[in-house]
Design an enzyme around this catalytic site. Structure first.
Site, PDB file in Angstrom:
ATOM      1  N   ASP A   1       0.836  -1.206   0.000  1.00  0.00           N
ATOM      2  CA  ASP A   1       0.000   0.000   0.000  1.00  0.00           C
ATOM      3  C   ASP A   1       0.875   1.262   0.000  1.00  0.00           C
ATOM      4  O   ASP A   1       0.688   2.177  -0.818  1.00  0.00           O
ATOM      5  CB  ASP A   1      -0.887  -0.052   1.260  1.00  0.00           C
ATOM      6  CG  ASP A   1      -2.049   0.919   1.240  1.00  0.00           C
ATOM      7  OD1 ASP A   1      -2.234   1.619   0.226  1.00  0.00           O
ATOM      8  OD2 ASP A   1      -2.773   0.979   2.249  1.00  0.00           O
TER       9      ASP A   1
ATOM     10  N   TYR B   1      -0.930  -8.665   7.558  1.00  0.00           N
ATOM     11  CA  TYR B   1      -2.177  -9.342   7.956  1.00  0.00           C
ATOM     12  C   TYR B   1      -1.989 -10.846   8.214  1.00  0.00           C
ATOM     13  O   TYR B   1      -2.935 -11.527   8.601  1.00  0.00           O
ATOM     14  CB  TYR B   1      -3.288  -9.099   6.935  1.00  0.00           C
ATOM     15  CG  TYR B   1      -3.885  -7.706   6.970  1.00  0.00           C
ATOM     16  CD1 TYR B   1      -3.440  -6.750   7.882  1.00  0.00           C
ATOM     17  CD2 TYR B   1      -4.909  -7.333   6.100  1.00  0.00           C
ATOM     18  CE1 TYR B   1      -3.979  -5.471   7.914  1.00  0.00           C
ATOM     19  CE2 TYR B   1      -5.463  -6.059   6.128  1.00  0.00           C
ATOM     20  CZ  TYR B   1      -4.997  -5.132   7.031  1.00  0.00           C
ATOM     21  OH  TYR B   1      -5.547  -3.875   7.054  1.00  0.00           O
TER      22      TYR B   1
HETATM   23  P1  ADP Z   1      -1.479  -7.020   3.984  1.00  0.00           P
HETATM   24  O1  ADP Z   1      -1.764  -5.978   5.022  1.00  0.00           O
HETATM   25  O2  ADP Z   1      -2.675  -7.302   3.082  1.00  0.00           O
HETATM   26  O3  ADP Z   1      -0.872  -8.255   4.568  1.00  0.00           O
HETATM   27  P2  ADP Z   1       1.145  -6.132   2.999  1.00  0.00           P
HETATM   28  O4  ADP Z   1       1.435  -4.970   2.143  1.00  0.00           O
HETATM   29  O5  ADP Z   1       1.713  -6.134   4.381  1.00  0.00           O
HETATM   30  O6  ADP Z   1      -0.450  -6.306   2.995  1.00  0.00           O
HETATM   31  O7  ADP Z   1       1.647  -7.454   2.275  1.00  0.00           O
HETATM   32  C1  ADP Z   1       0.978  -8.064   1.192  1.00  0.00           C
HETATM   33  C2  ADP Z   1       1.999  -8.750   0.297  1.00  0.00           C
HETATM   34  O8  ADP Z   1       2.595  -7.780  -0.567  1.00  0.00           O
HETATM   35  C3  ADP Z   1       3.163  -9.395   1.049  1.00  0.00           C
HETATM   36  O9  ADP Z   1       3.359 -10.696   0.495  1.00  0.00           O
HETATM   37  C4  ADP Z   1       4.343  -8.482   0.750  1.00  0.00           C
HETATM   38  O10 ADP Z   1       5.564  -9.206   0.718  1.00  0.00           O
HETATM   39  C5  ADP Z   1       3.984  -7.975  -0.626  1.00  0.00           C
HETATM   40  N1  ADP Z   1       4.604  -6.702  -1.048  1.00  0.00           N
HETATM   41  C6  ADP Z   1       5.093  -5.706  -0.288  1.00  0.00           C
HETATM   42  N2  ADP Z   1       5.543  -4.708  -1.072  1.00  0.00           N
HETATM   43  C7  ADP Z   1       5.340  -5.081  -2.358  1.00  0.00           C
HETATM   44  C8  ADP Z   1       5.599  -4.501  -3.640  1.00  0.00           C
HETATM   45  N3  ADP Z   1       6.160  -3.297  -3.763  1.00  0.00           N
HETATM   46  N4  ADP Z   1       5.237  -5.197  -4.755  1.00  0.00           N
HETATM   47  C9  ADP Z   1       4.657  -6.403  -4.641  1.00  0.00           C
HETATM   48  N5  ADP Z   1       4.383  -7.011  -3.483  1.00  0.00           N
HETATM   49  C10 ADP Z   1       4.717  -6.355  -2.350  1.00  0.00           C
END
Ligand code: ADP
Length: 172
Positions: free
Chosen positions: A35, A122
């Site tokens: 995000d 999460y």
């Molecule tokens: P949530 O709160 O839904 O768990 P996160 O952002 O913490 O969301 O993580 C969701 C997934 O996105 C994780 O597997 C993380 O490793 C991945 N992630 C984090 N940054 C990026 C990025 N820039 N591009 C793709 N995936 C990402």
């Protein structure tokens, strides 16, 4: 692997697709993880549009423009927080994917890229989350001929292995 589904590694904000999916929080006002990366890359106009949406319940999805991203749109979805799996988490995660694919269909998008929703902060178990992602992608592709490409973005080696394992299972 069916050729309309592709596992790619790296940063989702670099992909030039019709829409990237954001694993957002329910306020839609930004956060960490993917995000934060999406908001940083898209610029402040994305947050301004998100403010007009008044949040998003868990399991639902909302569409915005992509602003400074190479992707034309962002589909924001709010995944469930993992509490052990007996509080509706699988159904809610499935609902995230279905609602994202429903928006893609309504908009006539031909390419969509997903992060592994809910598997970061999460804490949703990676392989179980990837199974749901792959199942829903196959269902969406089967009923939407306009959708040519679904990318699953693996941000770690572990995520890449989990997507590959999920594919093997779904195909066998
Ligand atoms: P949530 O709160 O839904 O768990 P996160 O952002 O913490 O969301 O993580 C969701 C997934 O996105 C994780 O597997 C993380 O490793 C991945 N992630 C984090 N940054 C990026 C990025 N820039 N591009 C793709 N995936 C990402």
């Amino acid at each position: 692997m069916p050729e309309r589904i592709e596992i790619v590694t790296g940063d989702i904000t670099r992909l030039a697709v019709d829409a990237i999916v954001n694993a957002a929080s329910s306020s839609l006002l930004g956060g960490g993880g993917v995000d934060g990366a999406i908001h940083r890359a898209a610029g402040p106009e994305l947050l301004a549009e998100c403010r007009t949406l008044n949040g998003c319940p868990t399991g639902e999805a909302r569409l915005t423009k992509g602003y400074r991203l190479p992707a034309r749109h962002v589909i924001h979805t709010v995944g469930p927080v993992w509490h052990g799996g007996k509080q509706g988490e699988p159904e809610l995660l499935r609902s995230c994917y279905r609602n994202c694919f429903a928006i893609a269909r309504q908009q006539g998008f031909s390419s969509v890229a997903f992060p592994a929703i809910s598997t970061g902060v999460y804490r949703y178990p990676l392989l179980e989350a990837c199974r749901i992602a792959v199942e829903e992608a196959r269902a969406a592709l089967a009923e939407n001929p306009k959708l040519k490409k679904v990318y699953f973005v693996a941000f770690s080696d572990e995520a890449q292995r989990a997507y590959q394992d999920a594919f093997q299972e779904v195909r066998s």
